[in-house]
Design a protein around this motif. Structure first.
Motif, PDB file in Angstrom:
ATOM      1  N   LEU A  16       0.847  -1.182   0.000  1.00 59.29           N
ATOM      2  CA  LEU A  16       0.000   0.000   0.000  1.00 59.29           C
ATOM      3  C   LEU A  16       0.890   1.241   0.000  1.00 59.29           C
ATOM      4  CD1 LEU A  16      -2.897   1.242   0.375  1.00 59.29           C
ATOM      5  CD2 LEU A  16      -2.431   1.170   2.820  1.00 59.29           C
ATOM      6  N   THR A  17       0.592   2.201  -0.878  1.00 54.72           N
ATOM      7  CA  THR A  17       1.322   3.461  -0.911  1.00 54.72           C
ATOM      8  C   THR A  17       0.485   4.532  -0.234  1.00 54.72           C
ATOM      9  OG1 THR A  17       2.404   2.879  -2.993  1.00 54.72           O
ATOM     10  CG2 THR A  17       2.357   5.215  -2.400  1.00 54.72           C
ATOM     11  N   LEU A  18       1.091   5.203   0.741  1.00 54.37           N
ATOM     12  CA  LEU A  18       0.456   6.340   1.410  1.00 54.37           C
ATOM     13  C   LEU A  18       1.068   7.604   0.828  1.00 54.37           C
ATOM     14  CD1 LEU A  18       0.669   5.117   5.113  1.00 54.37           C
ATOM     15  CD2 LEU A  18      -1.321   5.046   3.607  1.00 54.37           C
ATOM     16  N   ALA A  19       0.258   8.387   0.141  1.00 52.25           N
ATOM     17  CA  ALA A  19       0.744   9.637  -0.434  1.00 52.25           C
ATOM     18  C   ALA A  19       1.069  10.622   0.681  1.00 52.25           C
ATOM     19  CB  ALA A  19      -0.317  10.227  -1.359  1.00 52.25           C
ATOM     20  N   GLY A  20       1.956  11.553   0.407  1.00 51.22           N
ATOM     21  CA  GLY A  20       2.278  12.596   1.372  1.00 51.22           C
ATOM     22  C   GLY A  20       1.040  13.441   1.652  1.00 51.22           C
ATOM     23  N   ALA A  21       0.931  13.947   2.863  1.00 50.94           N
ATOM     24  CA  ALA A  21      -0.214  14.771   3.269  1.00 50.94           C
ATOM     25  C   ALA A  21       0.301  16.119   3.768  1.00 50.94           C
ATOM     26  CB  ALA A  21      -1.008  14.070   4.360  1.00 50.94           C
ATOM     27  N   ALA A  22      -0.587  17.076   3.858  1.00 53.78           N
ATOM     28  CA  ALA A  22      -0.209  18.415   4.302  1.00 53.78           C
ATOM     29  C   ALA A  22       0.202  18.433   5.773  1.00 53.78           C
ATOM     30  CB  ALA A  22      -1.363  19.387   4.074  1.00 53.78           C
ATOM     31  N   GLU A  23      -0.374  17.512   6.569  1.00 52.57           N
ATOM     32  CA  GLU A  23      -0.079  17.510   8.002  1.00 52.57           C
ATOM     33  C   GLU A  23       0.778  16.299   8.377  1.00 52.57           C
ATOM     34  OE1 GLU A  23      -3.414  15.019   7.076  1.00 52.57           O
ATOM     35  OE2 GLU A  23      -3.401  17.193   6.890  1.00 52.57           O
ATOM     36  N   ALA A  24       1.407  16.390   9.550  1.00 54.82           N
ATOM     37  CA  ALA A  24       2.153  15.260  10.090  1.00 54.82           C
ATOM     38  C   ALA A  24       1.159  14.156  10.444  1.00 54.82           C
ATOM     39  CB  ALA A  24       2.924  15.696  11.333  1.00 54.82           C
ATOM     40  N   ARG A  25       1.604  12.914  10.365  1.00 59.62           N
ATOM     41  CA  ARG A  25       0.758  11.774  10.711  1.00 59.62           C
ATOM     42  C   ARG A  25       1.570  10.777  11.509  1.00 59.62           C
ATOM     43  NH1 ARG A  25      -0.830  10.085   4.846  1.00 59.62           N
ATOM     44  NH2 ARG A  25       1.346  10.617   4.635  1.00 59.62           N
ATOM     45  N   THR A  41      14.332  12.327   0.534  1.00 59.89           N
ATOM     46  CA  THR A  41      14.284  13.743   0.161  1.00 59.89           C
ATOM     47  C   THR A  41      15.602  14.086  -0.519  1.00 59.89           C
ATOM     48  OG1 THR A  41      15.286  14.509   2.232  1.00 59.89           O
ATOM     49  CG2 THR A  41      12.876  14.251   2.202  1.00 59.89           C
ATOM     50  N   ALA A  42      15.753  15.338  -0.904  1.00 62.20           N
ATOM     51  CA  ALA A  42      17.000  15.781  -1.505  1.00 62.20           C
ATOM     52  C   ALA A  42      18.160  15.651  -0.520  1.00 62.20           C
ATOM     53  CB  ALA A  42      16.869  17.222  -1.971  1.00 62.20           C
ATOM     54  N   ASP A  43      17.857  15.719   0.776  1.00 62.94           N
ATOM     55  CA  ASP A  43      18.896  15.674   1.810  1.00 62.94           C
ATOM     56  C   ASP A  43      19.096  14.293   2.439  1.00 62.94           C
ATOM     57  OD1 ASP A  43      19.233  18.433   1.482  1.00 62.94           O
ATOM     58  OD2 ASP A  43      17.649  18.856   2.937  1.00 62.94           O
ATOM     59  N   ALA A  44      18.133  13.386   2.283  1.00 62.09           N
ATOM     60  CA  ALA A  44      18.228  12.081   2.932  1.00 62.09           C
ATOM     61  C   ALA A  44      17.672  10.998   2.005  1.00 62.09           C
ATOM     62  CB  ALA A  44      17.448  12.090   4.246  1.00 62.09           C
ATOM     63  N   PRO A  45      18.329   9.835   1.980  1.00 63.75           N
ATOM     64  CA  PRO A  45      17.836   8.747   1.124  1.00 63.75           C
ATOM     65  C   PRO A  45      16.571   8.108   1.699  1.00 63.75           C
ATOM     66  CG  PRO A  45      19.676   7.988   2.443  1.00 63.75           C
ATOM     67  CD  PRO A  45      19.530   9.469   2.716  1.00 63.75           C
ATOM     68  N   VAL A  57       5.549   5.043  13.939  1.00 66.44           N
ATOM     69  CA  VAL A  57       6.525   5.946  13.325  1.00 66.44           C
ATOM     70  C   VAL A  57       5.797   7.222  12.923  1.00 66.44           C
ATOM     71  CG1 VAL A  57       6.223   5.025  10.979  1.00 66.44           C
ATOM     72  CG2 VAL A  57       8.381   6.100  11.614  1.00 66.44           C
ATOM     73  N   ALA A  58       6.503   8.347  13.023  1.00 66.56           N
ATOM     74  CA  ALA A  58       5.939   9.636  12.619  1.00 66.56           C
ATOM     75  C   ALA A  58       6.234   9.859  11.138  1.00 66.56           C
ATOM     76  CB  ALA A  58       6.552  10.752  13.451  1.00 66.56           C
ATOM     77  N   LEU A  59       5.231  10.334  10.415  1.00 60.88           N
ATOM     78  CA  LEU A  59       5.393  10.715   9.014  1.00 60.88           C
ATOM     79  C   LEU A  59       5.352  12.236   8.952  1.00 60.88           C
ATOM     80  CD1 LEU A  59       2.942   8.173   7.322  1.00 60.88           C
ATOM     81  CD2 LEU A  59       5.422   7.964   7.595  1.00 60.88           C
ATOM     82  N   ALA A  60       6.395  12.837   8.415  1.00 62.38           N
ATOM     83  CA  ALA A  60       6.478  14.291   8.312  1.00 62.38           C
ATOM     84  C   ALA A  60       5.500  14.796   7.247  1.00 62.38           C
ATOM     85  CB  ALA A  60       7.901  14.699   7.950  1.00 62.38           C
ATOM     86  N   PRO A  61       5.105  16.064   7.320  1.00 66.04           N
ATOM     87  CA  PRO A  61       4.240  16.611   6.269  1.00 66.04           C
ATOM     88  C   PRO A  61       4.880  16.388   4.891  1.00 66.04           C
ATOM     89  CG  PRO A  61       4.407  18.149   8.084  1.00 66.04           C
ATOM     90  CD  PRO A  61       5.410  17.049   8.351  1.00 66.04           C
ATOM     91  N   GLY A  62       4.086  15.901   3.954  1.00 69.12           N
ATOM     92  CA  GLY A  62       4.567  15.650   2.597  1.00 69.12           C
ATOM     93  C   GLY A  62       5.311  14.340   2.404  1.00 69.12           C
ATOM     94  N   VAL A  79      -3.769  11.404  12.716  1.00 69.80           N
ATOM     95  CA  VAL A  79      -3.355  12.802  12.590  1.00 69.80           C
ATOM     96  C   VAL A  79      -3.358  13.386  13.994  1.00 69.80           C
ATOM     97  CG1 VAL A  79      -3.903  15.058  11.617  1.00 69.80           C
ATOM     98  CG2 VAL A  79      -4.359  12.985  10.297  1.00 69.80           C
ATOM     99  N   PRO A  80      -2.211  13.889  14.472  1.00 73.60           N
ATOM    100  CA  PRO A  80      -2.168  14.453  15.823  1.00 73.60           C
ATOM    101  C   PRO A  80      -3.132  15.625  15.967  1.00 73.60           C
ATOM    102  CG  PRO A  80       0.045  14.183  14.931  1.00 73.60           C
ATOM    103  CD  PRO A  80      -0.923  13.939  13.813  1.00 73.60           C
ATOM    104  N   PRO A  81      -3.729  15.802  17.165  1.00 75.02           N
ATOM    105  CA  PRO A  81      -4.670  16.900  17.388  1.00 75.02           C
ATOM    106  C   PRO A  81      -4.073  18.271  17.075  1.00 75.02           C
ATOM    107  CG  PRO A  81      -4.721  15.389  19.229  1.00 75.02           C
ATOM    108  CD  PRO A  81      -3.597  14.947  18.331  1.00 75.02           C
ATOM    109  N   ALA A  82      -2.784  18.443  17.263  1.00 71.25           N
ATOM    110  CA  ALA A  82      -2.150  19.736  16.991  1.00 71.25           C
ATOM    111  C   ALA A  82      -2.251  20.107  15.517  1.00 71.25           C
ATOM    112  CB  ALA A  82      -0.688  19.698  17.422  1.00 71.25           C
TER     113      ALA A  82
END
Length: 99
Positions: A16-25, A41-45, A57-62, A79-82
């Protein structure tokens, strides 16, 4: 996905592929074991890791991810309440008593 429990089921051999989202998950494994690949990312493999039941595990925005049950698994994607807009309840509706 089970709407009543918000638990996703990964059957044997299914990825299953989870697309990036606007918020942290937060991805939390409820049962089984998950093989997770986090997009690079450009900075990390890209990064592969194993998650057992009870681990998260935490997924960063995007940040996109690909996961596979090994052999099968159940997980929640939270999705964290914050990340929720202020003054809004579940699904973006106004909370009771809100103005």
């Amino acid at each position: 996905m089970s709407d009543a429990q918000s638990v996703w089921h990964l059957t044997r051999g299914r990825a299953l592929t989870l697309a990036g989202a606007a918020e942290a998950r937060r991805l939390a494994v409820a049962r089984g074991r998950v093989w997770l690949t986090l997009a690079g990312t450009a900075d990390a493999p890209a990064q592969d890791c194993w998650l057992e039941a009870g681990e998260a595990v935490a997924l960063a925005p995007g940040q996109a991810a690909v996961l596979e049950g090994w052999p099968a698994a159940e997980f929640e994607l939270l999705v964290p309440p914050a990340s929720a807009p202020a003054g809004r309840g579940l699904f973006g509706g106004r909370r009771l008593g809100g103005r």
